[in-house]
Design a protein around this motif. Sequence first.
Motif, mmCIF file in Angstrom:
data_model
loop_
_atom_site.group_PDB
_atom_site.id
_atom_site.type_symbol
_atom_site.label_atom_id
_atom_site.label_comp_id
_atom_site.label_asym_id
_atom_site.label_seq_id
_atom_site.Cartn_x
_atom_site.Cartn_y
_atom_site.Cartn_z
ATOM 1 N N UNK A 16 0.649 -1.399 -0.250
ATOM 2 C CA UNK A 16 -0.181 0.175 0.231
ATOM 3 C C UNK A 16 0.892 0.790 -0.090
ATOM 4 N N UNK A 17 1.980 1.294 0.798
ATOM 5 C CA UNK A 17 2.944 2.165 0.874
ATOM 6 C C UNK A 17 4.377 2.013 0.308
ATOM 7 N N UNK A 18 4.501 3.444 -0.640
ATOM 8 C CA UNK A 18 5.926 2.753 -1.721
ATOM 9 C C UNK A 18 6.333 3.904 -0.951
ATOM 10 N N UNK A 19 7.990 4.040 -1.147
ATOM 11 C CA UNK A 19 8.839 4.768 -1.039
ATOM 12 C C UNK A 19 9.812 4.896 -1.845
ATOM 13 N N UNK A 20 10.752 6.245 -2.199
ATOM 14 C CA UNK A 20 11.691 6.090 -3.005
ATOM 15 C C UNK A 20 13.164 6.636 -2.570
#
Length: 108
Positions: A16-20
């Motif tokens: 649900x949560x994606x961060x780079x």
Amino acid sequence: MPIEGDALGTLTYDSAVTVTFDDRMLAHLQVVVWAKLRRGEQFSFTWAEGQPAEHRRTSVWIAPSIPLAFRYDGIDVPEIDQRWIDALMRAANSAGGLRPLPQPEAER
């Protein structure tokens, strides 16, 4: 929120949560996260995103039962700096939880 370099990997939390993150930062975060999860430890992980004028902060609870994926832009494994791992582990073990930290400067 890339920290350095050109290769940008992603951390996906619970689908649900994606961060780079920069691949090098991501590799160091992965070492710390895996170490804590292997021991069955739960902890918070907080990061900021966006430019300074529009910063957003996200915080998640990391637990062994929650799916977590690390995906790297490059295929080369970054060199691991033990001092950086130690600093990140201290943060993860603190009341504030894990957060991205800059790589410690080389000792002279």
